[in-house]
Design a protein around this motif. Structure first.
Motif, PDB file in Angstrom:
ATOM      1  N   UNK B  11       0.826  -1.195   0.000  1.00 14.72           N
ATOM      2  CA  UNK B  11       0.000   0.000   0.000  1.00 14.72           C
ATOM      3  C   UNK B  11       0.868   1.256   0.000  1.00 14.72           C
ATOM      4  N   UNK B  12       1.873   1.200   0.865  1.00 11.53           N
ATOM      5  CA  UNK B  12       2.798   2.326   0.999  1.00 11.53           C
ATOM      6  C   UNK B  12       3.572   2.550  -0.297  1.00 11.53           C
ATOM      7  N   UNK B  13       3.999   1.425  -0.892  1.00 13.41           N
ATOM      8  CA  UNK B  13       4.765   1.520  -2.141  1.00 13.41           C
ATOM      9  C   UNK B  13       3.911   2.108  -3.256  1.00 13.41           C
ATOM     10  N   UNK B  14       2.648   1.650  -3.318  1.00 15.70           N
ATOM     11  CA  UNK B  14       1.763   2.141  -4.363  1.00 15.70           C
ATOM     12  C   UNK B  14       1.545   3.641  -4.259  1.00 15.70           C
ATOM     13  N   UNK B  15       1.501   4.127  -3.036  1.00  8.85           N
ATOM     14  CA  UNK B  15       1.191   5.533  -2.826  1.00  8.85           C
ATOM     15  C   UNK B  15       2.419   6.427  -2.997  1.00  8.85           C
ATOM     16  N   UNK B  16       3.550   5.958  -2.450  1.00 10.19           N
ATOM     17  CA  UNK B  16       4.721   6.837  -2.440  1.00 10.19           C
ATOM     18  C   UNK B  16       5.861   6.346  -3.340  1.00 10.19           C
ATOM     19  N   UNK B  17       5.664   5.229  -3.988  1.00  7.51           N
ATOM     20  CA  UNK B  17       6.676   4.722  -4.912  1.00  7.51           C
ATOM     21  C   UNK B  17       8.026   4.480  -4.263  1.00  7.51           C
ATOM     22  N   UNK B  18       8.010   3.936  -3.038  1.00 13.44           N
ATOM     23  CA  UNK B  18       9.259   3.820  -2.300  1.00 13.44           C
ATOM     24  C   UNK B  18       9.862   2.432  -2.450  1.00 13.44           C
ATOM     25  N   UNK B  19      11.181   2.363  -2.281  1.00 10.67           N
ATOM     26  CA  UNK B  19      11.854   1.066  -2.345  1.00 10.67           C
ATOM     27  C   UNK B  19      11.911   0.467  -0.950  1.00 10.67           C
ATOM     28  N   UNK B  20      12.047  -0.860  -0.868  1.00 10.40           N
ATOM     29  CA  UNK B  20      12.110  -1.488   0.454  1.00 10.40           C
ATOM     30  C   UNK B  20      13.361  -2.337   0.596  1.00 10.40           C
ATOM     31  N   UNK B  21      13.647  -2.675   1.858  1.00 15.68           N
ATOM     32  CA  UNK B  21      14.833  -3.438   2.199  1.00 15.68           C
ATOM     33  C   UNK B  21      14.409  -4.348   3.343  1.00 15.68           C
ATOM     34  N   UNK B  22      14.913  -5.577   3.341  1.00 11.17           N
ATOM     35  CA  UNK B  22      14.510  -6.471   4.422  1.00 11.17           C
ATOM     36  C   UNK B  22      15.741  -7.109   5.047  1.00 11.17           C
ATOM     37  N   UNK B  23      15.731  -7.201   6.367  1.00 11.04           N
ATOM     38  CA  UNK B  23      16.853  -7.842   7.064  1.00 11.04           C
ATOM     39  C   UNK B  23      16.328  -8.465   8.344  1.00 11.04           C
ATOM     40  N   UNK B  24      16.529  -9.796   8.486  1.00  7.19           N
ATOM     41  CA  UNK B  24      16.076 -10.529   9.683  1.00  7.19           C
ATOM     42  C   UNK B  24      14.623 -10.202  10.044  1.00  7.19           C
ATOM     43  N   UNK B  25      13.763 -10.190   9.044  1.00 10.99           N
ATOM     44  CA  UNK B  25      12.346  -9.994   9.304  1.00 10.99           C
ATOM     45  C   UNK B  25      11.915  -8.569   9.522  1.00 10.99           C
ATOM     46  N   UNK B  26      12.864  -7.631   9.505  1.00 10.83           N
ATOM     47  CA  UNK B  26      12.488  -6.229   9.668  1.00 10.83           C
ATOM     48  C   UNK B  26      12.412  -5.554   8.301  1.00 10.83           C
ATOM     49  N   UNK B  27      11.408  -4.723   8.132  1.00 10.53           N
ATOM     50  CA  UNK B  27      11.201  -4.074   6.839  1.00 10.53           C
ATOM     51  C   UNK B  27      11.557  -2.601   6.946  1.00 10.53           C
ATOM     52  N   UNK B  28      12.411  -2.146   6.041  1.00 11.13           N
ATOM     53  CA  UNK B  28      12.756  -0.730   5.974  1.00 11.13           C
ATOM     54  C   UNK B  28      12.197  -0.163   4.680  1.00 11.13           C
ATOM     55  N   UNK B  29      11.391   0.872   4.808  1.00  9.15           N
ATOM     56  CA  UNK B  29      10.806   1.495   3.627  1.00  9.15           C
ATOM     57  C   UNK B  29      11.475   2.851   3.433  1.00  9.15           C
ATOM     58  N   UNK B  30      12.001   3.073   2.230  1.00  6.50           N
ATOM     59  CA  UNK B  30      12.673   4.351   1.957  1.00  6.50           C
ATOM     60  C   UNK B  30      11.679   5.369   1.416  1.00  6.50           C
ATOM     61  N   UNK B  31      11.668   6.537   2.010  1.00  7.30           N
ATOM     62  CA  UNK B  31      10.712   7.576   1.658  1.00  7.30           C
ATOM     63  C   UNK B  31      11.480   8.863   1.398  1.00  7.30           C
ATOM     64  N   UNK B  32      10.991   9.658   0.459  1.00  5.10           N
ATOM     65  CA  UNK B  32      11.648  10.951   0.195  1.00  5.10           C
ATOM     66  C   UNK B  32      11.284  11.954   1.302  1.00  5.10           C
ATOM     67  N   UNK B  33      12.187  12.925   1.575  1.00  2.00           N
ATOM     68  CA  UNK B  33      11.915  13.856   2.688  1.00  2.00           C
ATOM     69  C   UNK B  33      10.574  14.568   2.561  1.00  2.00           C
TER      70      UNK B  33
END
Lengths: 409, 170, 164
Positions: B11-33
């Motif tokens: 949902x977040x990606x669709x709205x803000x077009x952000x890339x994601x990263x995953x490590x040990x089950x944690x999700x990091x979503x990159x967002x522009x300032x």
């Protein structure tokens, strides 16, 4: 050394009401040296008579640079810093940091070590609440409470000393397990404590819970509703007293908390008395966890045998060349951690104690951030003290149980 | 990744077009300032992320191009989920819009970041230093700030350090 | 100010009075109720029921610097706190003593960084250093008793010279 500087009202214009500018209300400085601020907290109070219009905290008098200093040490050596963060909850801080390191480098902890960790952190939680109940009583002029609470606290410190040789800053919990196994006297010492302590809690309650003077000072003071609390990031007993059932030990069990049967005390009133009730009940619940963990304490090793990350025990060094090499390497160079970041949180006596840990492929952390509960809990103080008397501020401040080392880091 | 979390992240990606990263089950979503306030409001109102657990930053000087990452760790109590938003910020004039209107706790957290990293939060109601003395220069948690190590005194250099140590007088 | 300046240079006549004054100072020394960090908890423990520092004439902790003789710097002193600490020390009436309790107050301890003053003797003159991180209550009590020994040896003459 910086200097004490004179400031004018213009610099605080946006923090106080307009009445302060005309001199209608009075600005009063409380702290940093004040017996009821629990350390070196400074509050700028705006008073209308004796009623608080605004209470603006000024923190940082105990800023220690722990986060920066940890970046300069290896993962193993940085742990000693965590003890001194929230000095009421030393083993809990060790646990939070060790869980973060274990998650970052993917380490397993033997079951015996997990159980002992639970026992020690729960004992430490009791000790922390004891200091809280003692100082809470002291602030509300129930001096004998302080003497009683510290009597029981000594028992817990004796247990910690038995294990680690230190009363407060134990650094007993290490990444991958424990420093060493507990001595044989440990079980008896804890059992003695479990046996005597419930009666002591009854004594405290007999002194305080229905004491009319005590109730007068607490009931309806410092009301905090759930929405404000969450928006301010308030966690722990302070949040649970506002009717939100959120305890990381139940919600996201770590160290095998899911196998213990305990309740999470919740109150709905959100006032100072509710916070008192929740903490007192937590004393009993923690004792329950300690007893269960002690009853099914399994035998076995207390340290992971992954020698790339965990130093070998002392006994092995004398007989194995390889162990000696590992020992030397781990304590001089440290181990490399992946270039990634993790966030892991535990429930400290004050709330969610989170550790943001980032490795850069080398033996030292790239960035450590401790998400300390008192910092966020204190930020709500202005909202819940407005309209109360100065004497109530003392009760409210004591009831949210701040530790300045935890706030300023 | 958790199924419920996956939906939120999509949902977040669709709205803000952000890339994601995953490590040990944690999700990091990159967002522009410029998107961060919208993203936080969206997560709080639509997906019940009512707790801003932590807000911190990390300095990647000198290796990486956007020097800072401002990190927002969000927790949903109702769904028992966590998600991390990361905002890469440029090094020479780091500026992020303030999140104080979304979460009250951001007020102090952002003051701390201003203090420690020198990141400016636009529209912050109270931009003062929070932990360090007001006359302090520099931002300690930046990687180019020295630790401030003083040489310890041992037997062999006792006198040398004793001479230059500024002892207090009565 | 007071009797010690007037009698300071008369030597042998004041010896017995000296002893009396020093004795009374040691047996009713009021420390300031002033905790900074971890050591403050051990200081509280030293005051509480188990260790009971009032056995050594430390019955009363005073919250105001104007009423206290002894400052126990219990914990790490940050750069922001240092000027406040100095002001508190300046507000204490003479004669006054300082105990630096714990490693952080004595030398910076494990925190060798930008934020912490490396030893409180850069800010206030210290009489007794107590080692430990944090020191046990017994260690603090030992520090206090050591200070008593020091106070018992004090001479009016030194005060008289100092005041000039």
């Amino acid at each position: 050394m910086s200097q004490i500087e004179e400031v004018s009202i213009d610099q605080f214009k946006h923090l106080v009401s307009e009445r302060a500018l005309t001199g209608e209300t009075m600005l009063l400085n409380m702290g940093p040296q004040h017996p009821s601020t629990h350390g070196v907290l400074r509050l700028l109070l705006e008073l209308d008579g004796e009623t608080i219009v605004n209470a603006v905290p000024d923190i940082g008098f105990l800023h220690t640079g722990i986060e920066k200093n940890m970046e300069a040490k290896t993962f193993l050596k940085a742990e000693v810093m965590t003890d001194r963060l929230d000095y009421m909850n030393t083993t809990g801080n060790n646990l939070a940091y060790c869980l973060a390191v274990e998650k970052l480098v993917d380490l397993d902890v033997p079951e015996r070590a997990q159980s002992i960790r639970v026992i020690l952190t729960e004992l430490q939680r009791i000790a922390s609440h004891l200091v809280w109940i003692g100082t809470f009583g002291l602030d509300l002029a129930a001096m004998s409470m302080f003497l009683y609470a510290f009597r029981e606290r000594e028992q817990i410190l004796d247990i910690l000393e038995l294990c680690s040789g230190q009363r407060m800053m134990t650094t007993f919990i290490r990444p991958g397990g424990l420093w060493r196994d507990v001595p044989v006297e440990f079980e008896k010492a804890v059992r003695d404590f479990i046996k005597s302590f419930p009666k002591r809690i009854d004594e405290y309650e007999a002194l305080l819970t229905k004491n009319p003077l005590f109730l007068d000072r607490l009931l309806g003071i410092g009301k905090l509703d759930a929405k404000t609390a969450l928006s301010h990031g308030v966690t722990g007993p302070t949040l649970r007293a506002s009717g939100v059932n959120w305890d990381l030990r139940k919600a996201r069990p770590y160290m095998g908390y899911e196998q213990y049967d305990f309740n999470v005390p919740v109150a709905t009133e959100g006032d100072t008395y509710a916070r008192y009730l929740v903490r007192v009940q937590e004393l009993r619940e923690s004792l329950k966890i300690v007893e269960q963990a002690l009853n099914k304490l399994p035998m076995g090793p207390v340290r992971s045998d992954n020698r790339k990350f965990v130093p070998p025990p002392r006994s092995e060094i004398g007989v194995s060349m390889e162990a000696l090499i590992h020992h030397f390497k781990l304590w001089t160079e440290g181990f490399p951690a992946p270039k990634a970041s993790i966030y892991s949180a535990v429930e400290s006596p004050r709330g969610e104690l989170g550790v943001y840990l980032e490795g850069d492929g080398g033996p030292k952390p790239h960035r450590v951030h401790m998400r300390t509960p008192s910092f966020d809990n204190l930020s709500v103080i202005n909202k819940i003290t407005q309209g109360h008397l100065v004497a109530d501020l003392v009760a409210i401040l004591a009831s949210i149980d701040i530790v300045l080392g935890d706030i300023d880091r | 990744m958790d199924k419920k979390l996956e939906k939120i992240v999509q949902d977040l990606q669709g709205r803000f077009g952000s890339s994601i990263e995953e490590f040990r089950g944690e999700v990091h979503v990159f967002v522009k300032p410029e998107q961060i306030v919208d993203a936080l409001t969206f997560l709080r109102d639509k997906h019940e992320f009512e707790l801003l657990s932590a807000q911190t930053a990390s300095d990647y000087w000198p290796q990486m191009a956007p020097r800072f990452h401002v990190i927002y760790q969000l927790t949903s109590l109702a769904k028992n989920l966590s998600v991390q938003l990361r905002v890469p910020v440029n090094g020479d004039q780091p500026k992020v819009p303030t999140a104080t209107r979304v979460y009250d706790v951001a007020n102090w957290r952002e003051r701390e970041l201003m203090d420690m990293f020198g990141i400016e939060f636009e529209g912050h109601p109270d931009p003062r230093r929070i932990l360090l003395p007001p006359d302090m220069e520099g931002h300690p948690l930046r990687k180019d700030f020295p630790l401030g190590y003083e040489e310890p005194q041992f037997t062999f250099n006792f006198e040398e350090i004793d001479l230059r140590k500024p002892y207090a007088k009565e | 100010m007071g009797v010690e300046q007037k009698l300071g240079n008369m030597g042998v006549v004041t010896t017995k009075l000296e002893e009396l004054v020093n004795w009374s100072r040691t047996n009713a020394m009021w420390p300031m109720l002033f905790g900074l960090a971890c050591c403050a908890i051990e200081m509280m423990a030293a005051q509480a029921s188990h260790y009971d520092m009032s056995r050594f004439g430390m019955e009363l902790m005073r919250a105001s610097p104007r009423q206290s003789d002894l400052m126990i710097v219990a914990g790490r002193v940050s750069r922001k706190m240092a000027p406040v600490l100095r002001r508190l020390y300046d507000q204490m009436p003479e004669p006054k003593w300082v105990i630096a309790m714990g490693d952080c107050a004595s030398c910076g301890g494990v925190f060798n960084n930008y934020a912490i003053v490396q030893g409180v003797d850069e800010v206030v003159p210290v009489d007794v250093f107590v080692a430990g991180c944090p020191p046990r209550p017994e260690a603090l009590i030992h520090g206090v008793v050591t200070l008593y020994e020091k106070v018992k040896g004090e001479k009016f003459k030194d005060y008289a010279v100092e005041q000039k």
